[in-house]
Motif scaffolding. Structure first.
Motif, short mmCIF file in Angstrom:
data_model
loop_
_atom_site.label_atom_id
_atom_site.label_comp_id
_atom_site.label_asym_id
_atom_site.label_seq_id
_atom_site.Cartn_x
_atom_site.Cartn_y
_atom_site.Cartn_z
N UNK A 165 -106.16 27.94 118.40
CA UNK A 165 -105.91 28.91 117.21
C UNK A 165 -104.76 30.06 117.47
N UNK A 166 -104.58 30.42 118.63
CA UNK A 166 -103.56 31.51 118.84
C UNK A 166 -102.06 30.85 118.49
N UNK A 167 -101.91 29.28 118.97
CA UNK A 167 -100.78 28.56 118.90
C UNK A 167 -100.62 28.35 117.51
N UNK A 168 -101.49 28.08 116.75
CA UNK A 168 -101.46 27.73 115.33
C UNK A 168 -100.87 28.90 114.38
N UNK A 169 -101.56 30.25 114.86
CA UNK A 169 -101.22 31.36 114.19
C UNK A 169 -99.76 32.00 114.29
N UNK A 170 -99.46 31.63 115.85
CA UNK A 170 -98.09 31.89 116.00
C UNK A 170 -96.92 30.98 115.65
N UNK A 171 -97.20 29.65 115.29
CA UNK A 171 -96.55 28.82 114.66
C UNK A 171 -96.53 29.32 113.19
N UNK A 172 -97.67 29.67 112.57
CA UNK A 172 -97.73 29.86 111.11
C UNK A 172 -96.83 31.08 110.95
N UNK A 173 -96.75 31.98 111.60
CA UNK A 173 -96.00 33.27 111.34
C UNK A 173 -94.47 33.35 111.97
N UNK A 174 -94.25 32.13 112.66
CA UNK A 174 -92.68 32.20 113.23
C UNK A 174 -91.89 30.98 112.81
N UNK A 175 -92.28 30.02 113.39
CA UNK A 175 -91.65 28.68 112.70
C UNK A 175 -91.90 28.23 111.33
N UNK A 176 -93.11 28.38 110.76
CA UNK A 176 -93.47 28.02 109.46
C UNK A 176 -93.54 29.40 108.47
N UNK A 177 -93.04 30.33 108.99
CA UNK A 177 -93.25 31.77 108.37
C UNK A 177 -92.31 31.25 107.07
N UNK A 178 -93.07 31.57 105.86
CA UNK A 178 -92.34 31.48 104.51
C UNK A 178 -90.90 32.04 104.41
N UNK A 179 -89.87 31.47 104.02
CA UNK A 179 -88.96 31.89 103.38
C UNK A 179 -88.66 31.80 101.95
N UNK A 180 -87.94 32.49 101.56
CA UNK A 180 -87.60 32.43 99.78
C UNK A 180 -86.92 31.29 99.23
N UNK A 181 -87.54 30.31 98.63
CA UNK A 181 -86.85 29.49 97.90
C UNK A 181 -85.94 30.21 96.87
N UNK A 182 -84.73 29.44 96.54
CA UNK A 182 -83.78 30.07 95.66
C UNK A 182 -83.34 29.05 94.50
N UNK A 183 -83.18 29.80 93.58
CA UNK A 183 -82.83 29.01 92.38
C UNK A 183 -81.20 29.65 92.02
N UNK A 184 -80.37 28.81 92.10
CA UNK A 184 -78.93 29.25 91.87
C UNK A 184 -78.26 28.87 90.62
N UNK A 185 -77.59 29.66 89.81
CA UNK A 185 -76.73 29.09 88.94
C UNK A 185 -75.27 28.64 89.37
N UNK A 186 -75.03 27.52 89.54
CA UNK A 186 -73.69 27.08 90.06
C UNK A 186 -72.72 27.13 88.87
N UNK A 187 -73.02 26.69 87.61
CA UNK A 187 -72.09 27.12 86.66
C UNK A 187 -72.74 27.10 85.30
#
Length: 192
Positions: A23-45
């Motif tokens: 459980x501790x290992x899963x929580x560490x992975x969830x909040x480090x490696x799998x920590x959510x980053x923000x998807x971006x939507x970019x206007x290229x042109x």
């Protein structure tokens, strides 16, 4: 008998400690490696596909047909997939929504990128109430804004569901004389 009870107790303690470590290992992975980053939507042109203008000087009126091609890139920097629902891209003129295009739902793989081309055609009837249109056309510059919104979710380790909204907005000017897009300024935001 006492040795058997001790053996059972040791097995139970070992299993319990193993579960706690897991459980501790899963929580560490969830909040480090799998920590959510923000998807971006970019206007290229943003490019001008079609522009037809006719002036009616007697009534200070303008007939305007304008079609834009907006190229977007949606990026998912996460180690988990980003599942997004239908979104929208909108063009507005001086605060009034004048065109809209759907962004279809989809799934972006981990660390995935998706490019989209959207065609937005301004609805001339929505511009009739804008008194500034005639003076903007005479001046040769049409200020417009684009806005794109994409909402979705990410599921981390099959348990944690995180809702995300990616937003993009651009202010730009259509140079009527040159029939081109000028002075594009964009801003990108994400809400977790």
């Amino acid at each position: 008998m006492a040795a058997l009870n001790r053996k059972r107790r040791n097995i139970c303690i070992a299993v319990l400690l193993s579960l706690i470590v897991l459980v501790i290992l899963i929580l560490i992975l969830a909040f480090t490696v799998f920590k959510p980053k923000q998807p971006t939507i970019t206007v290229d042109s943003v490019s001008l596909l079609d522009l037809n203008i006719s002036l009616n000087a007697a009534r200070f009126g303008v007939d305007l047909n304008l079609t834009l091609i907006v190229q977007l890139t949606v990026e998912n920097p996460n180690k988990v997939a980003f599942q997004h629902s239908d979104g929208t891209a909108v063009v507005s003129y001086r605060g009034e929504e004048v065109a809209e295009a759907p962004i279809p739902s989809g799934r972006l793989s981990p660390d995935g990128t998706e490019k989209m081309n959207l065609t937005l055609t301004m609805m001339a009837d929505r511009l009739l109430a804008k008194s500034e249109l005639f003076s903007d056309v005479i001046a040769g510059e049409l200020p417009i804004s684009t806005f794109a919104r994409l909402a979705g979710k990410m599921t981390v380790i099959g348990v944690f569901k995180i809702r995300v909204v990616a937003l993009s907005s651009c202010d730009l000017t259509i140079d009527i004389r040159n029939r081109s897009v000028e002075d594009q300024r964009c801003e990108y935001r994400t809400k977790l």
